[in-house]
Structures are given as C-alpha cells and as structure tokens.
Design a protein around this motif. Structure first.
Motif, PDB file in Angstrom:
ATOM      1  N   GLY A   1     -38.483 -49.418  12.386  1.00 45.24           N
ATOM      2  CA  GLY A   1     -38.400 -47.972  12.310  1.00 45.24           C
ATOM      3  C   GLY A   1     -38.071 -47.378  13.669  1.00 45.24           C
ATOM      4  O   GLY A   1     -38.447 -47.935  14.700  1.00 45.24           O
ATOM      5  N   ASP A   2     -37.401 -46.250  13.660  1.00 44.00           N
ATOM      6  CA  ASP A   2     -36.948 -45.641  14.908  1.00 44.00           C
ATOM      7  C   ASP A   2     -38.109 -45.340  15.853  1.00 44.00           C
ATOM      8  O   ASP A   2     -37.970 -45.459  17.076  1.00 44.00           O
ATOM      9  N   SER A   3     -39.244 -44.963  15.312  1.00 42.64           N
ATOM     10  CA  SER A   3     -40.356 -44.543  16.158  1.00 42.64           C
ATOM     11  C   SER A   3     -41.041 -45.701  16.876  1.00 42.64           C
ATOM     12  O   SER A   3     -41.829 -45.466  17.796  1.00 42.64           O
ATOM     13  N   VAL A   4     -40.745 -46.929  16.487  1.00 44.24           N
ATOM     14  CA  VAL A   4     -41.420 -48.066  17.101  1.00 44.24           C
ATOM     15  C   VAL A   4     -40.456 -48.997  17.837  1.00 44.24           C
ATOM     16  O   VAL A   4     -40.896 -49.976  18.454  1.00 44.24           O
ATOM     17  N   LYS A   5     -39.173 -48.714  17.765  1.00 48.41           N
ATOM     18  CA  LYS A   5     -38.202 -49.566  18.451  1.00 48.41           C
ATOM     19  C   LYS A   5     -38.483 -49.604  19.943  1.00 48.41           C
ATOM     20  O   LYS A   5     -38.754 -48.574  20.564  1.00 48.41           O
ATOM     21  N   GLY A   6     -38.421 -50.816  20.489  1.00 53.38           N
ATOM     22  CA  GLY A   6     -38.688 -50.983  21.915  1.00 53.38           C
ATOM     23  C   GLY A   6     -40.156 -51.174  22.238  1.00 53.38           C
ATOM     24  O   GLY A   6     -40.494 -51.526  23.380  1.00 53.38           O
ATOM     25  N   ARG A   7     -41.040 -50.942  21.270  1.00 50.52           N
ATOM     26  CA  ARG A   7     -42.474 -51.098  21.509  1.00 50.52           C
ATOM     27  C   ARG A   7     -43.100 -52.158  20.588  1.00 50.52           C
ATOM     28  O   ARG A   7     -44.023 -52.866  20.993  1.00 50.52           O
ATOM     29  N   PHE A   8     -42.640 -52.237  19.361  1.00 56.64           N
ATOM     30  CA  PHE A   8     -43.196 -53.171  18.390  1.00 56.64           C
ATOM     31  C   PHE A   8     -42.217 -54.308  18.148  1.00 56.64           C
ATOM     32  O   PHE A   8     -40.992 -54.123  18.188  1.00 56.64           O
ATOM     33  N   THR A   9     -42.762 -55.478  17.834  1.00 53.10           N
ATOM     34  CA  THR A   9     -41.962 -56.650  17.499  1.00 53.10           C
ATOM     35  C   THR A   9     -42.546 -57.300  16.254  1.00 53.10           C
ATOM     36  O   THR A   9     -43.767 -57.487  16.171  1.00 53.10           O
ATOM     37  N   ILE A  10     -41.683 -57.640  15.310  1.00 54.88           N
ATOM     38  CA  ILE A  10     -42.121 -58.332  14.110  1.00 54.88           C
ATOM     39  C   ILE A  10     -41.632 -59.771  14.168  1.00 54.88           C
ATOM     40  O   ILE A  10     -40.520 -60.045  14.635  1.00 54.88           O
ATOM     41  N   SER A  11     -42.480 -60.680  13.728  1.00 54.29           N
ATOM     42  CA  SER A  11     -42.117 -62.090  13.671  1.00 54.29           C
ATOM     43  C   SER A  11     -42.812 -62.709  12.462  1.00 54.29           C
ATOM     44  O   SER A  11     -43.671 -62.070  11.833  1.00 54.29           O
ATOM     45  N   SER A  12     -42.437 -63.933  12.157  1.00 57.43           N
ATOM     46  CA  SER A  12     -43.028 -64.571  10.979  1.00 57.43           C
ATOM     47  C   SER A  12     -43.090 -66.079  11.142  1.00 57.43           C
ATOM     48  O   SER A  12     -42.364 -66.660  11.970  1.00 57.43           O
ATOM     49  N   ASP A  13     -43.955 -66.678  10.382  1.00 62.37           N
ATOM     50  CA  ASP A  13     -44.058 -68.130  10.261  1.00 62.37           C
ATOM     51  C   ASP A  13     -43.870 -68.433   8.781  1.00 62.37           C
ATOM     52  O   ASP A  13     -44.810 -68.268   7.987  1.00 62.37           O
ATOM     53  N   ASN A  14     -42.662 -68.821   8.409  1.00 60.57           N
ATOM     54  CA  ASN A  14     -42.368 -69.019   6.987  1.00 60.57           C
ATOM     55  C   ASN A  14     -43.227 -70.110   6.366  1.00 60.57           C
ATOM     56  O   ASN A  14     -43.612 -70.015   5.195  1.00 60.57           O
ATOM     57  N   ALA A  15     -43.510 -71.140   7.128  1.00 57.03           N
ATOM     58  CA  ALA A  15     -44.310 -72.247   6.593  1.00 57.03           C
ATOM     59  C   ALA A  15     -45.714 -71.786   6.210  1.00 57.03           C
ATOM     60  O   ALA A  15     -46.339 -72.350   5.312  1.00 57.03           O
ATOM     61  N   LYS A  16     -46.193 -70.760   6.887  1.00 59.33           N
ATOM     62  CA  LYS A  16     -47.525 -70.231   6.621  1.00 59.33           C
ATOM     63  C   LYS A  16     -47.485 -68.948   5.794  1.00 59.33           C
ATOM     64  O   LYS A  16     -48.533 -68.352   5.533  1.00 59.33           O
ATOM     65  N   ASN A  17     -46.274 -68.507   5.415  1.00 61.08           N
ATOM     66  CA  ASN A  17     -46.134 -67.236   4.687  1.00 61.08           C
ATOM     67  C   ASN A  17     -46.897 -66.119   5.398  1.00 61.08           C
ATOM     68  O   ASN A  17     -47.619 -65.332   4.764  1.00 61.08           O
ATOM     69  N   THR A  18     -46.709 -66.072   6.691  1.00 63.99           N
ATOM     70  CA  THR A  18     -47.441 -65.110   7.515  1.00 63.99           C
ATOM     71  C   THR A  18     -46.476 -64.287   8.342  1.00 63.99           C
ATOM     72  O   THR A  18     -45.487 -64.820   8.870  1.00 63.99           O
ATOM     73  N   VAL A  19     -46.767 -63.002   8.441  1.00 63.40           N
ATOM     74  CA  VAL A  19     -45.968 -62.099   9.252  1.00 63.40           C
ATOM     75  C   VAL A  19     -46.871 -61.468  10.303  1.00 63.40           C
ATOM     76  O   VAL A  19     -48.054 -61.217  10.058  1.00 63.40           O
ATOM     77  N   TYR A  20     -46.299 -61.248  11.486  1.00 59.34           N
ATOM     78  CA  TYR A  20     -47.042 -60.699  12.608  1.00 59.34           C
ATOM     79  C   TYR A  20     -46.374 -59.406  13.085  1.00 59.34           C
ATOM     80  O   TYR A  20     -45.157 -59.257  12.988  1.00 59.34           O
ATOM     81  N   LEU A  21     -47.175 -58.525  13.618  1.00 59.59           N
ATOM     82  CA  LEU A  21     -46.654 -57.308  14.223  1.00 59.59           C
ATOM     83  C   LEU A  21     -47.308 -57.149  15.590  1.00 59.59           C
ATOM     84  O   LEU A  21     -48.513 -56.892  15.679  1.00 59.59           O
ATOM     85  N   GLN A  22     -46.523 -57.340  16.628  1.00 63.04           N
ATOM     86  CA  GLN A  22     -46.998 -57.133  17.994  1.00 63.04           C
ATOM     87  C   GLN A  22     -46.714 -55.693  18.377  1.00 63.04           C
ATOM     88  O   GLN A  22     -45.557 -55.265  18.379  1.00 63.04           O
ATOM     89  N   MET A  23     -47.761 -54.962  18.679  1.00 62.33           N
ATOM     90  CA  MET A  23     -47.627 -53.542  18.990  1.00 62.33           C
ATOM     91  C   MET A  23     -48.015 -53.317  20.441  1.00 62.33           C
ATOM     92  O   MET A  23     -49.170 -53.570  20.828  1.00 62.33           O
ATOM     93  N   ASN A  24     -47.068 -52.873  21.231  1.00 58.79           N
ATOM     94  CA  ASN A  24     -47.292 -52.587  22.645  1.00 58.79           C
ATOM     95  C   ASN A  24     -47.090 -51.103  22.924  1.00 58.79           C
ATOM     96  O   ASN A  24     -46.496 -50.384  22.114  1.00 58.79           O
ATOM     97  N   SER A  25     -47.572 -50.669  24.060  1.00 53.42           N
ATOM     98  CA  SER A  25     -47.422 -49.261  24.479  1.00 53.42           C
ATOM     99  C   SER A  25     -47.835 -48.310  23.363  1.00 53.42           C
ATOM    100  O   SER A  25     -47.122 -47.354  23.040  1.00 53.42           O
ATOM    101  N   LEU A  26     -48.975 -48.575  22.794  1.00 50.42           N
ATOM    102  CA  LEU A  26     -49.430 -47.781  21.651  1.00 50.42           C
ATOM    103  C   LEU A  26     -49.710 -46.344  22.050  1.00 50.42           C
ATOM    104  O   LEU A  26     -50.167 -46.056  23.160  1.00 50.42           O
ATOM    105  N   LYS A  27     -49.421 -45.437  21.110  1.00 51.13           N
ATOM    106  CA  LYS A  27     -49.614 -44.016  21.305  1.00 51.13           C
ATOM    107  C   LYS A  27     -50.557 -43.487  20.224  1.00 51.13           C
ATOM    108  O   LYS A  27     -50.668 -44.075  19.151  1.00 51.13           O
ATOM    109  N   PRO A  28     -51.184 -42.364  20.479  1.00 48.18           N
ATOM    110  CA  PRO A  28     -52.054 -41.781  19.439  1.00 48.18           C
ATOM    111  C   PRO A  28     -51.336 -41.559  18.113  1.00 48.18           C
ATOM    112  O   PRO A  28     -51.951 -41.677  17.049  1.00 48.18           O
ATOM    113  N   VAL A  29     -50.028 -41.276  18.155  1.00 49.52           N
ATOM    114  CA  VAL A  29     -49.273 -41.053  16.911  1.00 49.52           C
ATOM    115  C   VAL A  29     -49.110 -42.329  16.100  1.00 49.52           C
ATOM    116  O   VAL A  29     -48.680 -42.280  14.945  1.00 49.52           O
TER     117      VAL A  29
END
Length: 120
Positions: A60-88
C-alpha cells in the motif's frame, strides 16, 4: 484453513515490529498469495501488503519504504516487517490467504487479527 497471526503489541513512534501469520489445515487449498490488511477504528479495512507464491509483492502507498513483506512457502507463513512506525499505523492487522479450494473455486481465508498500537 486456519490463519494464526502474532507479533502485535505496543511500540513507540519510530519503532519496529514484525508480524507473523501461519496457515494450517491447507490440505486441498492451493495458496496463490498471502497478505496483510489493517483496519483502524472508524475506518475501512485497507491493503497493507501482499505477496504471491512466486514472491511478487504489492504494498500500500502509505507503507511503501517502511514495511516489507516476505514469506516462507514451505511453512505457509507470511511475515510483515514494520519499521519507522507512526501513530497512524495503529490498527488491527489481519492476514489472509487467497487460493484455489479444489472444485469450490477461488476464495480468501482470513485470520483473527492482531492489534498494533503505535504510541508514546
């Protein structure tokens, strides 16, 4: 299909959090993509990020440059790394899995959500 999200909590502005979401009970459900959406109080649910089985991402536009999504297909798991978090960024974060459920066709499965609060 059950989706179990974890990693939410309280963090100060500028801080980081990592969310995880594991899908289980996926026999017969061919996952095409997994992702994260969020819903803040009084607002509609919005896209945060998605990732296909092949690794293509959409943020999403509001999180570009701050959040990163990744996954481990073998584990059917998705991750969301959130940096520079804001109150919004404060919201309940929901993970989902989009896929083909045998002869029943394409469907989206949702997890129960995890609360992220960004506040000093």
């Amino acid at each position: 299909v059950q989706l179990q999200a974890s990693g939410g909590g309280l963090v100060q502005p500028g801080g980081s959090l990592r969310l995880s979401c594991a899908a289980s009970g996926t026999a017969g459900f061919r996952i095409a993509s997994m992702g994260w959406y969020r819903q803040a109080p009084g607002k509609q649910r919005e896209l945060v990020a998605t990732i296909t089985r092949g690794g293509l991402t959409n943020l999403g536009d509001s999180v570009k440059g701050r959040f990163t999504i990744s996954s481990d297909n073998a584990k059917n798991t998705v991750y969301l790394q959130m940096n520079s978090l804001k109150p919004v960024d404060t919201a309940v974060y929901y993970c989902n899995a989009y896929g083909l459920w045998g002869p029943m066709g394409w469907s989206t499965q949702w997890g129960q959500g995890t609360l992220v609060t960004v506040s000093s």
